[in-house]
Design a protein around this motif. Structure first.
Motif, PDB file in Angstrom:
ATOM      1  N   CYS A  35       0.958  -1.191  -0.045  1.00 48.71           N
ATOM      2  CA  CYS A  35      -0.199  -0.022  -0.037  1.00 48.71           C
ATOM      3  C   CYS A  35       0.763   1.415   0.132  1.00 48.71           C
ATOM      4  O   CYS A  35       0.168   2.365   0.118  1.00 48.71           O
ATOM      5  CB  CYS A  35      -0.924  -0.080   1.242  1.00 48.71           C
ATOM      6  N   GLY A  36       2.283   1.173  -0.098  1.00 46.52           N
ATOM      7  CA  GLY A  36       3.088   2.169  -0.091  1.00 46.52           C
ATOM      8  C   GLY A  36       3.168   2.842   1.311  1.00 46.52           C
ATOM      9  O   GLY A  36       3.615   4.207   1.335  1.00 46.52           O
ATOM     10  N   ILE A  37       3.119   2.000   2.247  1.00 47.24           N
ATOM     11  CA  ILE A  37       3.477   2.617   3.648  1.00 47.24           C
ATOM     12  C   ILE A  37       4.836   2.218   4.192  1.00 47.24           C
ATOM     13  O   ILE A  37       4.995   0.872   4.048  1.00 47.24           O
ATOM     14  CB  ILE A  37       2.407   2.209   4.700  1.00 47.24           C
ATOM     15  N   GLU A  38       5.558   2.923   4.632  1.00 50.35           N
ATOM     16  CA  GLU A  38       6.587   2.555   5.346  1.00 50.35           C
ATOM     17  C   GLU A  38       6.637   2.249   6.805  1.00 50.35           C
ATOM     18  O   GLU A  38       6.356   2.821   7.583  1.00 50.35           O
ATOM     19  CB  GLU A  38       7.833   3.597   5.449  1.00 50.35           C
ATOM     20  N   VAL A  39       6.956   0.839   7.187  1.00 52.26           N
ATOM     21  CA  VAL A  39       6.706   0.329   8.397  1.00 52.26           C
ATOM     22  C   VAL A  39       8.201   0.860   9.456  1.00 52.26           C
ATOM     23  O   VAL A  39       9.101   0.189   9.029  1.00 52.26           O
ATOM     24  CB  VAL A  39       6.531  -1.000   8.610  1.00 52.26           C
ATOM     25  N   VAL A  40       7.957   1.576  10.185  1.00 50.82           N
ATOM     26  CA  VAL A  40       8.959   1.881  11.280  1.00 50.82           C
ATOM     27  C   VAL A  40       8.956   1.451  12.664  1.00 50.82           C
ATOM     28  O   VAL A  40       9.749   1.896  13.299  1.00 50.82           O
ATOM     29  CB  VAL A  40       9.008   3.488  11.234  1.00 50.82           C
ATOM     30  N   GLY A  41       7.943   0.670  13.023  1.00 56.96           N
ATOM     31  CA  GLY A  41       7.999   0.020  14.225  1.00 56.96           C
ATOM     32  C   GLY A  41       6.856  -0.979  14.436  1.00 56.96           C
ATOM     33  O   GLY A  41       5.982  -1.244  13.909  1.00 56.96           O
ATOM     34  N   ARG A  42       6.850  -1.725  15.473  1.00 53.35           N
ATOM     35  CA  ARG A  42       5.980  -2.687  15.713  1.00 53.35           C
ATOM     36  C   ARG A  42       5.912  -2.940  17.362  1.00 53.35           C
ATOM     37  O   ARG A  42       6.593  -2.800  18.086  1.00 53.35           O
ATOM     38  CB  ARG A  42       6.513  -3.903  15.378  1.00 53.35           C
ATOM     39  N   ILE A  43       4.428  -2.990  17.876  1.00 51.19           N
ATOM     40  CA  ILE A  43       4.022  -2.962  19.113  1.00 51.19           C
ATOM     41  C   ILE A  43       3.157  -4.374  19.033  1.00 51.19           C
ATOM     42  O   ILE A  43       2.261  -4.537  18.530  1.00 51.19           O
ATOM     43  CB  ILE A  43       3.217  -1.877  19.598  1.00 51.19           C
ATOM     44  N   GLU A  44       3.563  -5.438  20.098  1.00 57.59           N
ATOM     45  CA  GLU A  44       2.729  -6.413  20.419  1.00 57.59           C
ATOM     46  C   GLU A  44       2.429  -6.762  22.076  1.00 57.59           C
ATOM     47  O   GLU A  44       3.056  -6.257  22.619  1.00 57.59           O
ATOM     48  CB  GLU A  44       3.310  -7.698  19.690  1.00 57.59           C
ATOM     49  N   GLN A  45       1.384  -7.561  22.108  1.00 54.23           N
ATOM     50  CA  GLN A  45       0.910  -7.815  23.365  1.00 54.23           C
ATOM     51  C   GLN A  45       0.404  -9.140  23.282  1.00 54.23           C
ATOM     52  O   GLN A  45      -0.603  -9.496  22.392  1.00 54.23           O
ATOM     53  CB  GLN A  45      -0.164  -6.615  24.156  1.00 54.23           C
ATOM     54  N   LYS A  46       0.706  -9.907  24.117  1.00 50.44           N
ATOM     55  CA  LYS A  46      -0.027 -11.182  24.676  1.00 50.44           C
ATOM     56  C   LYS A  46      -1.089 -11.013  25.551  1.00 50.44           C
ATOM     57  O   LYS A  46      -0.842 -10.355  26.719  1.00 50.44           O
ATOM     58  CB  LYS A  46       0.891 -12.294  25.066  1.00 50.44           C
ATOM     59  N   ALA A  47      -2.273 -11.361  25.337  1.00 50.18           N
ATOM     60  CA  ALA A  47      -3.326 -11.150  26.170  1.00 50.18           C
ATOM     61  C   ALA A  47      -4.568 -12.611  26.070  1.00 50.18           C
ATOM     62  O   ALA A  47      -4.414 -13.207  24.992  1.00 50.18           O
ATOM     63  CB  ALA A  47      -4.126  -9.982  25.754  1.00 50.18           C
ATOM     64  N   GLU A  48      -5.279 -12.569  27.133  1.00 54.37           N
ATOM     65  CA  GLU A  48      -6.187 -13.552  26.811  1.00 54.37           C
ATOM     66  C   GLU A  48      -7.419 -13.073  25.987  1.00 54.37           C
ATOM     67  O   GLU A  48      -8.146 -13.961  25.392  1.00 54.37           O
ATOM     68  CB  GLU A  48      -6.987 -13.526  28.494  1.00 54.37           C
ATOM     69  N   ARG A  49      -7.733 -11.755  25.692  1.00 47.95           N
ATOM     70  CA  ARG A  49      -8.812 -11.268  24.830  1.00 47.95           C
ATOM     71  C   ARG A  49      -8.570  -9.909  24.441  1.00 47.95           C
ATOM     72  O   ARG A  49      -7.792  -9.158  25.030  1.00 47.95           O
ATOM     73  CB  ARG A  49     -10.131 -11.324  25.445  1.00 47.95           C
TER      74      ARG A  49
END
Length: 423
Positions: A35-49
């Motif tokens: 889509c022509g978007i530059e990814v500069v970071g990433r946030i992830e979380q483990k959760a039950e829901r």
């Protein structure tokens, strides 16, 4: 002129029992790139829901806001489809543009659509996605009416505008669907004509970027009729959105139609599947499916399952299928190789095309027969007919007429049986 900020941070919540979360996040990055978007970071979380209000915990949202600011990113891309209230809450918390996996895929489709039908289908899908999100804002906009009420007597200007927007969207969807029905009707006529001519149809299906278009072009170069028939191909997600149909004539003169279809992806938006259903009807009506798999992709087994699930949704679960393991040259495995209804090949170097054609022929040309006949010389036009419409393996001239050893359609044999002698 200031350039738009196309930097984004990817956001995902890993729920229990999600073994493919990492690959889904990688794929989200590829979708952003498409889509022509530059990814500069990433946030992830483990959760039950998933958090119903903010998708993830408030602590992670603060962390996301800090990352967006430090990376000078103005887009947050979420790995799941967000509800209207989640979008509203996140935009308020982050003060940035919030998009989810669904709208990202819809944006790619909107950018790549070339034909009028594809453009109409994508617009219908986008509007159907937007509609509940407009409606979802009604309550908050209604507070402008005074006394916190959203009743008819105290409608705020925001809600009144929203109602107008909603009606405009609904009217536009109805108009687009009317136009699509006319195009679908024309497609049905074309499909009916092919059925009348009894031309077998083989459809290429599979995960996006598995090499369907590359395989089609390889077949066209080997067996196609005429130049300029090749379809667009590129190493990118959703390079093909249109259903392209081309004629293939094998060396034995048996011919079929080969159709290239839009690729699938995990969690393909329901609105898109629904909007493209008319285009994908070609799949359910096919005589044979070639399920193309990117063997070099470590996630190819999961991609096979995603494709099978989508085919079931399209009502094509019972169509006979050959599993075509493509990109064997990149996977470092031996090829070409046939194992039952599976074939391993490389569309890029053309190795395995003859074997694939043989497998296709065995499955779609069951109305053919091999025979040896003697055609009297006064029926010379029949010799010409079989040379044009059948695979003549041997032809000799004898005292009583022309002897042919050939493979032909059973219908042609029955039609002209009274005019020759079967040996």
């Amino acid at each position: 002129m200031e350039q738009p900020n196309n930097k984004a941070v990817l956001v995902g919540v890993q729920l229990p029992g999600s073994p493919h979360f990492a690959s889904a996040m990688e794929e989200l990055g590829e979708l952003a790139d498409a889509c022509g978007i530059e990814v500069v970071g990433r946030i992830e979380q483990k959760a039950e829901r998933v958090n119903s209000a903010l998708y993830m915990g408030s602590g992670k949202i603060k962390e996301l806001a800090a990352l967006l600011q430090s990376a000078n990113a103005e887009i947050a891309i979420f790995n799941d489809e967000l509800s209207p209230s989640q979008i509203r809450n996140l935009e308020a918390e982050l003060d940035t543009r919030v998009i989810d996996r669904t709208i990202l895929i819809l944006d790619i489709f909107a950018e790549r659509a070339q034909t009028r039908e594809a453009k109409l289908q994508v617009e219908v899908a986008r509007l159907q996605y937007m509609l509940p999100r407009l409606v979802g804002l009604r309550e908050s906009l209604g507070r402008q009416g005074g006394n916190g009420g959203a009743g008819l007597k105290n409608r705020g200007s925001g809600e009144t505008k929203l109602e107008l927007d909603r009606r405009r969207v609904e009217d536009r969807i109805a108009a687009l669907q009317s136009d699509l029905e006319k195009l679908v009707s024309r497609r049905h006529v074309q499909r009916g004509q092919r059925r009348k001519n009894e031309v077998p149809v083989v459809c290429l299906v599979g995960y996006t970027n598995a090499g369907k278009s590359s395989l089609m072009n390889a077949m066209l170069r080997r067996y196609g009729s005429g130049a300029g028939k090749e379809v667009f191909e590129k190493n990118m997600l959703f390079a093909t959105l249109e259903t392209s149909v081309r004629g293939i004539e094998l060396p034995d003169r048996r011919s079929f139609l080969l159709a290239d279809t839009v690729g699938f992806v995990s969690r393909l938006p329901h609105h898109l599947v629904k909007a493209f259903r008319s285009t994908l009807e070609e799949v359910a009506d096919a005589d044979l499916l070639l399920h193309v798999v990117d063997l070099a992709n470590p996630e190819h087994e999961r991609q096979i399952e995603v494709t099978r699930e989508t085919l079931l949704e399209l009502g094509a679960g019972d169509v006979p299928t050959l599993l075509v393991y493509n990109k064997a040259d990149l996977a470092g495995v031996a090829y070409p190789r046939i194992e039952g209804d599976n074939i391993t090949l490389s569309a890029r170097d053309g190795a395995g095309l003859e074997e694939l054609s043989s497998l296709i022929g065995d499955r779609i040309f069951r109305d053919y027969m091999s025979c040896e006949i003697l055609i009297p010389y006064e029926q010379g036009k029949l010799v010409a007919y079989f040379n044009e419409h059948a695979h003549v393996e041997e032809q000799t001239h004898e005292e009583q007429g022309t002897r042919l050893r050939l493979t032909c359609r059973i219908a042609d044999y029955d039609k002209y049986a009274a005019e020759f002698v079967t040996l």
